[in-house]
Design a protein around this motif. Structure first.
Motif, PDB file in Angstrom:
ATOM      1  N   UNK A   1      -4.346   7.979   3.634  1.00  0.00           N
ATOM      2  CA  UNK A   1      -3.539   7.441   4.727  1.00  0.00           C
ATOM      3  C   UNK A   1      -4.310   6.343   5.450  1.00  0.00           C
ATOM      4  N   UNK A   2      -5.582   6.592   5.735  1.00  0.00           N
ATOM      5  CA  UNK A   2      -6.415   5.581   6.397  1.00  0.00           C
ATOM      6  C   UNK A   2      -6.521   4.313   5.551  1.00  0.00           C
ATOM      7  N   UNK A   3      -6.685   4.474   4.241  1.00  0.00           N
ATOM      8  CA  UNK A   3      -6.765   3.308   3.356  1.00  0.00           C
ATOM      9  C   UNK A   3      -5.437   2.540   3.334  1.00  0.00           C
ATOM     10  N   UNK A   4      -4.343   3.259   3.377  1.00  0.00           N
ATOM     11  CA  UNK A   4      -3.025   2.620   3.371  1.00  0.00           C
ATOM     12  C   UNK A   4      -2.775   1.839   4.653  1.00  0.00           C
ATOM     13  N   UNK A   5      -3.339   2.300   5.755  1.00  0.00           N
ATOM     14  CA  UNK A   5      -3.085   1.699   7.057  1.00  0.00           C
ATOM     15  C   UNK A   5      -4.092   0.627   7.470  1.00  0.00           C
TER      16      UNK A   5
ATOM     17  N   UNK B   1       0.835  -1.203   0.000  1.00  0.00           N
ATOM     18  CA  UNK B   1       0.000   0.000   0.000  1.00  0.00           C
ATOM     19  C   UNK B   1       0.868   1.249   0.000  1.00  0.00           C
ATOM     20  N   UNK B   2       2.112   1.078  -0.424  1.00  0.00           N
ATOM     21  CA  UNK B   2       3.042   2.204  -0.462  1.00  0.00           C
ATOM     22  C   UNK B   2       2.546   3.302  -1.396  1.00  0.00           C
ATOM     23  N   UNK B   3       1.890   2.905  -2.497  1.00  0.00           N
ATOM     24  CA  UNK B   3       1.384   3.906  -3.435  1.00  0.00           C
ATOM     25  C   UNK B   3       0.313   4.776  -2.784  1.00  0.00           C
ATOM     26  N   UNK B   4      -0.521   4.176  -1.948  1.00  0.00           N
ATOM     27  CA  UNK B   4      -1.554   4.967  -1.272  1.00  0.00           C
ATOM     28  C   UNK B   4      -0.919   5.938  -0.282  1.00  0.00           C
ATOM     29  N   UNK B   5       0.120   5.482   0.422  1.00  0.00           N
ATOM     30  CA  UNK B   5       0.797   6.373   1.355  1.00  0.00           C
ATOM     31  C   UNK B   5       1.530   7.483   0.604  1.00  0.00           C
ATOM     32  N   UNK B   6       2.116   7.142  -0.529  1.00  0.00           N
ATOM     33  CA  UNK B   6       2.779   8.154  -1.355  1.00  0.00           C
ATOM     34  C   UNK B   6       1.777   9.213  -1.808  1.00  0.00           C
ATOM     35  N   UNK B   7       0.608   8.758  -2.261  1.00  0.00           N
ATOM     36  CA  UNK B   7      -0.439   9.696  -2.688  1.00  0.00           C
ATOM     37  C   UNK B   7      -0.843  10.595  -1.525  1.00  0.00           C
ATOM     38  N   UNK B   8      -0.993  10.002  -0.350  1.00  0.00           N
ATOM     39  CA  UNK B   8      -1.351  10.778   0.843  1.00  0.00           C
ATOM     40  C   UNK B   8      -0.291  11.841   1.134  1.00  0.00           C
ATOM     41  N   UNK B   9       0.963  11.442   1.081  1.00  0.00           N
ATOM     42  CA  UNK B   9       2.062  12.383   1.348  1.00  0.00           C
ATOM     43  C   UNK B   9       2.084  13.524   0.339  1.00  0.00           C
ATOM     44  N   UNK B  10       1.863  13.200  -0.927  1.00  0.00           N
ATOM     45  CA  UNK B  10       1.852  14.234  -1.971  1.00  0.00           C
ATOM     46  C   UNK B  10       0.725  15.244  -1.734  1.00  0.00           C
ATOM     47  N   UNK B  11      -0.455  14.718  -1.389  1.00  0.00           N
ATOM     48  CA  UNK B  11      -1.601  15.604  -1.167  1.00  0.00           C
ATOM     49  C   UNK B  11      -1.414  16.463   0.077  1.00  0.00           C
ATOM     50  N   UNK B  12      -0.848  15.873   1.107  1.00  0.00           N
ATOM     51  CA  UNK B  12      -0.598  16.638   2.331  1.00  0.00           C
ATOM     52  C   UNK B  12       0.383  17.781   2.073  1.00  0.00           C
ATOM     53  N   UNK B  13       1.430  17.499   1.306  1.00  0.00           N
ATOM     54  CA  UNK B  13       2.394  18.550   0.948  1.00  0.00           C
ATOM     55  C   UNK B  13       1.730  19.622   0.090  1.00  0.00           C
ATOM     56  N   UNK B  14       0.868  19.200  -0.840  1.00  0.00           N
ATOM     57  CA  UNK B  14       0.162  20.168  -1.689  1.00  0.00           C
ATOM     58  C   UNK B  14      -0.776  21.027  -0.845  1.00  0.00           C
ATOM     59  N   UNK B  15      -1.387  20.431   0.166  1.00  0.00           N
ATOM     60  CA  UNK B  15      -2.295  21.178   1.041  1.00  0.00           C
ATOM     61  C   UNK B  15      -1.551  22.295   1.767  1.00  0.00           C
TER      62      UNK B  15
END
Length: 89
Positions: free
Chosen positions: A36-40, A3-17
């Motif tokens: 992040x919740x989906x990744x975890x 689920x690394x891709x989901x966490x990566x997506x979460x990190x990208x969006x958080x940085x964009x926010x």
């Protein structure tokens, strides 16, 4: 299943926010938290959930300034990559 891709997506969006303002920042952080919740989570992620996330990311990408839209697009690509590993449909 990774689920690394989901966490990566979460990190990208958080940085964009962090670079966005007001409603857009809130919407980006909401999706970052969702991913992040989906990744975890311990149970599987279904295609319907991922499709809804993809739709939301598409709308955010359309509404965002160019620099932020690029980050949202990269996050969207991460979600698509993860979804291709999900069994079913």
């Amino acid at each position: 299943m990774t689920r690394e891709q989901l966490q990566s997506a979460s990190d990208r969006l958080s940085a964009a926010a962090d670079d966005a303002t007001d409603d857009l920042a809130t919407a980006l952080q909401d999706q970052a938290d969702r991913l992040h919740d989906l990744a975890e989570r311990e149970y599987s992620v279904d295609h319907g959930t991922l499709a809804r996330v993809e739709t939301k990311l598409g709308h955010l990408e359309e509404d965002a300034p160019e620099a932020i839209a690029e980050a949202v697009s990269a996050a969207h690509d991460d979600v698509i990559a993860f979804r291709s590993t999900v069994e079913g449909v």
